[in-house]
Design an enzyme around this catalytic site. Structure first.
Site, PDB file in Angstrom:
ATOM      1  N   ASP A   1     -36.106  97.410  15.857  1.00  0.00           N
ATOM      2  CA  ASP A   1     -34.757  97.496  16.431  1.00  0.00           C
ATOM      3  C   ASP A   1     -33.663  98.111  15.546  1.00  0.00           C
ATOM      4  O   ASP A   1     -33.418  99.290  15.589  1.00  0.00           O
ATOM      5  CB  ASP A   1     -34.330  96.113  16.916  1.00  0.00           C
ATOM      6  CG  ASP A   1     -35.239  95.564  18.006  1.00  0.00           C
ATOM      7  OD1 ASP A   1     -36.362  96.097  18.133  1.00  0.00           O
ATOM      8  OD2 ASP A   1     -34.847  94.644  18.730  1.00  0.00           O
TER       9      ASP A   1
ATOM     10  N   GLU B   1     -38.777  82.626  15.394  1.00  0.00           N
ATOM     11  CA  GLU B   1     -38.896  84.083  15.496  1.00  0.00           C
ATOM     12  C   GLU B   1     -38.756  84.751  14.116  1.00  0.00           C
ATOM     13  O   GLU B   1     -39.451  85.713  13.804  1.00  0.00           O
ATOM     14  CB  GLU B   1     -37.791  84.604  16.427  1.00  0.00           C
ATOM     15  CG  GLU B   1     -37.867  86.085  16.745  1.00  0.00           C
ATOM     16  CD  GLU B   1     -36.697  86.541  17.614  1.00  0.00           C
ATOM     17  OE1 GLU B   1     -35.691  85.813  17.717  1.00  0.00           O
ATOM     18  OE2 GLU B   1     -36.799  87.631  18.205  1.00  0.00           O
TER      19      GLU B   1
END
Ligand code: 6A9
Length: 783
Positions: free
Chosen positions: A516, A747
């Site tokens: 990202d 995460e």
């Protein structure tokens, strides 16, 4: 829209499946294999949900009422805002057995799942759910009378009418809750069994909107409560109800079983026998056996005897349990973005992909309960070692999603339930966007499994057949990357589609890479070379070359793979393009300015003035290496391209183990502390994501490489070995500690702040790789 429009023609191609035999039509996926995977806990987005692998299934699920600050909340879909202390499958074999612990405010319970096929069962067999409820606090539900309310529903997505009949038969202890008939399984019945008295009520609804079941039950309860003052379903059903909800109210502790049996309309159905077998003492015995079986396989499969002490062992078990328990079956159509400026006649800005099924693991049951392409490669590294047939089934589904151009949509949002979890701006998929082909990591494992004779003769045949059928699909996939993601110079690649017009992002994102906001060249253009993509292409080419060898393909395409894997692993060439001799680090190449910053600007639009963060570039961008040290820099190392005797290897080891760059006590940072974008926001609304925090998939790859170099003879062998040991224990220790402190795998992990879990939770996607770290099982690096 006119027929001859070339854009339209291109669009039609985008939604055209690759015309090649489907993976899922392979004989190995039919018959017993397919039937054995018919029913399962394939609805990972709800706390407990069961369905069959068919587009319009009979689905079932659990809801309960939780109390927070004196307010009632209906729990159903996994939601972070429910603030459960923990939930997740502790055991799950991916097939017919699971054991989940759920801890809510003041009470906890176990949901067990068991499936079996018995004489008289219809296709797919029968299944049972056990709920075992415990008090965890004495002041529980003092607001009320100590009653807890559970709701178990069955809903027919085909719309078949269901019946409800709360009747106790003389011959058995169980109560019939609901029944119906379907084409796939004939007559079916749902029964409830308990030693203790349970107060039950019901409601029946007719609806096709399965993603609104929570609202439906909540609304009905509220409506009825207002009229009667009771927290009770009304014991009424709408005409032609296809949803039956049973309310089960009891005090704690309590235990009850729900048995689902199929084929009840057939002669010799032996219904009573099967209900008895799936409830009470018989169910207890079966669950105990299954639990033992799971434990034994877990220890054996991951080689855990004497490897680690008991705390990590339990976390590893929860990791694989929830990864397998989180495998879902989805059916629907992806929405594909139309090119800029195009709209359909009905106003839609998208075109639908063909209706397709996806069987897949998911990264996070609450935040991202759907399939993600590059995540899946990492998931399958684990699942492939547990159950190679299950893994091939999942990979097969993914490969069947490839279109005629060789593209696979990155994020799979299939069906209304999946869609209801995704904010609108994330729904559309772009046919120009790639995502790392991590499935090759698993395919290479399969290949090596054959080479090292890890499989039985039968398995070897199936894996070979699988690769044989996959070849044309993989070839098309590879060609898609090779043609659409290539750079200007030969054998260079870059992630296409970065926004070069934006003025708001500090560094335009590269979502396609999976990393990202990891910083790249500040000014995207077609002269970029992305190091990670180059390395992924090497993995893919190398793997294709090996598959071609195994299948004895000897055409010019196979030769190309051979040549390409040679060229992409050419150490001198790699260094020419990507090595910074000064720092000894590898970098992307592109048009770059280091001096950039975000500043508030006033923008006038018609009659109001707004403030906006705008990027300012304070120097002329130049074509050069992009000096952001981090995960991308480590790709040549991760892929094992660097020769063991090279001083370049020594340099990589230094960068990894240096606290002022990448090393922390909790794992390797995504971005070096020395990077100018370290922990920098990308826009007002985008906090740093891959700009510092520790991610477990990349740490696993780094660990794999350290392991590799600690086995290879060379001057840096012992250094690699030392760093390997330290990194491995740091990662395991921190993930395990966080699990015990918070009840979840996360995460990411904070690189400061004591390595605290961050982002989505539970995240039993690639964070589950902690199990393979414990097992010291790594993908074979090429070379
Ligand atoms: C947002 C918001 C409730 C981002 O694990 C899945 C992906 C990775 O593939 C990717 O590498 N995650 C990583 O950078 C999560 C992506 C979520 C996008 C959709 C929807 C829903 O909030």
């Amino acid at each position: 829209t006119r027929q001859e429009d070339p854009t339209l023609r291109r669009l039609k191609r985008v939604v055209t499946p690759l015309p090649a035999p489907k993976m899922m039509d392979l004989p190995q996926f039919q018959g017993e294999h397919k039937e054995s995977l018919y029913w399962g806990t394939y609805r990972p987005h709800v706390y407990l949900g069961i369905r069959a692998r068919t587009p319009r299934s009979l689905i079932s699920g659990l809801m309960w009422i939780g109390i927070k600050n004196g307010q009632y909340f209906l729990r159903h879909v996994c939601q972070d805002s429910d603030e459960l202390s923990t939930y997740g499958w502790r055991d799950h074999n991916g097939r017919d057995y699971g054991h989940q612990l759920i801890v809510d405010q003041g009470f906890s319970f176990i949901t067990s799942f068991l499936k079996e096929k018995k004489e008289g069962s219809a296709y797919g067999g029968d299944w049972a759910v056990r709920l075992d409820l415990q008090n965890t606090r004495s002041d529980l539900h003092k607001a009320e009378d100590g009653t807890v309310h559970f709701f178990f529903y069955v809903a027919d997505e085909e719309g078949n009418t269901l019946g409800v009949q709360r009747q106790k038969f003389e011959s058995r202890d169980a109560t019939l809750l609901a029944f119906g008939t379907r084409n796939d399984i004939g007559g079916w019945e749902l029964h409830l069994d308990s030693q203790k008295h349970l107060d039950t009520h019901f409601a029946g609804f007719k609806t096709i909107h399965m993603h609104n079941l929570t609202e439906l039950v909540q609304g009905t309860l509220a409506f009825h409560a207002r009229r009667t003052g009771q927290l009770q379903l009304p014991d009424t059903i709408e005409d032609s109800s296809n949803v039956i909800v049973t309310q089960i109210s009891t005090t704690l502790p309590a235990k009850f079983d729900i048995a689902f049996i199929s084929g009840t309309n057939m002669k010799g159905a032996r219904a009573d026998e099967r209900i008895n077998g799936l409830t009470g003492a018989m169910l207890s015995t079966r669950l105990e056996e299954k639990q033992k079986e799971f434990e034994d396989k877990y220890i054996k499969c991951f080689n855990l005897k004497d490897k680690t002490d008991s705390d990590p062992m339990l976390v590893g078990r929860a990791a694989i349990g929830n990864l397998l328990g989180g495998v879902g079956y989805f059916y629907g159509q992806s929405k594909i973005a139309l090119p800029e400026g195009f709209t359909q006649e009905n106003g839609d800005k998208f075109i639908s992909y063909w209706p397709a099924a996806l069987f897949t693991a998911v990264p996070s049951r609450s935040f991202f309960p759907r399939g993600f392409l590059w995540d899946e490669g990492f998931h399958q590294l684990i699942i492939g070692r547990w159950d190679v047939h299950l893994s091939m089934d999942i990979i097969g589904h993914w490969l069947d999603l490839i279109n005629i151009d060789g593209w696979i949509p990155r994020e799979q949002i299939l069906g209304a339930e999946a869609l209801s979890k995704v904010p609108a701006e994330f729904v559309l998929q772009y046919p120009t966007n790639g995502n790392p082909p991590t499935l090759f990591l698993v395919l290479r494992d399969l290949l090596n499994g054959i080479k090292m004779r890890k499989f039985s003769a039968q398995e070897t045949k199936e894996v070979t057949d699988f690769l044989n059928r996959a070849y044309i699909r993989l070839n098309t996939w590879f060609q898609w990357f090779n043609s659409t993601q290539s750079g200007k110079d030969g054998h260079t690649f870059y992630w296409h589609g970065r926004d070069n017009t934006t003025t708001k992002e500090l560094n335009p994102k590269t979502l396609t890479s999976g990393l990202d906001d990891y910083p790249r060249a500040s000014h995207p253009n077609d002269e970029e070379h992305h190091l990670d993509l180059r390395c992924w292409m090497l993995l893919a080419a190398d793997c294709m070359n090996s598959i071609a060898e195994l299948l004895k393909v000897e055409d010019s395409v196979a030769e190309d793979y051979h040549r390409m894997s040679k060229q992409l692993s050419d150490f001198r060439k790699l260094n020419q393009i990507h090595l910074d001799n000064g720092s000894g680090a590898y970098f992307d190449f592109g048009l770059h300015a280091e001096k950039v910053r975000l500043r508030w600007h006033q923008v006038k639009s018609q009659d109001n003035v707004q403030k906006e963060l705008v990027r300012e570039t304070l120097e002329t961008p130049q074509l050069k290496l992009v000096p952001h040290l981090g995960y991308v820099s480590l790709f040549p190392f991760m892929m094992g391209i660097i020769p063991p005797e090279s001083p370049v290897l020594q340099k990589q080891l230094e960068l990894i183990s240096n606290r002022s760059t990448l090393w922390t006590d909790y794992g390797v940072r995504s971005l070096s502390r020395t990077s100018s974008l370290y922990m920098k926001r990308n826009t007002e609304h985008d906090p740093p994501y891959w700009r510092g925090p520790i991610w477990i998939n990349m740490n696993y790859m780094i660990l794999s490489a350290l392991h590799h170099y600690s086995q290879e003879d060379g001057p840096y062998k012992t250094t690699a070995e030392k760093i390997y040991g330290d990194l491995r224990s740091n990662l395991i220790r921190n993930i395990v500690r966080n699990y015990y402190e918070t009840g979840f795998l996360w995460e990411q992990y904070d690189q400061k702040n004591k390595g605290k879990g961050k982002g989505a939770r539970p995240f039993t996607g690639w964070t589950s790789l902690v199990l393979l770290m414990m097992a010291e099982t790594y993908p074979s690096l090429r070379r």
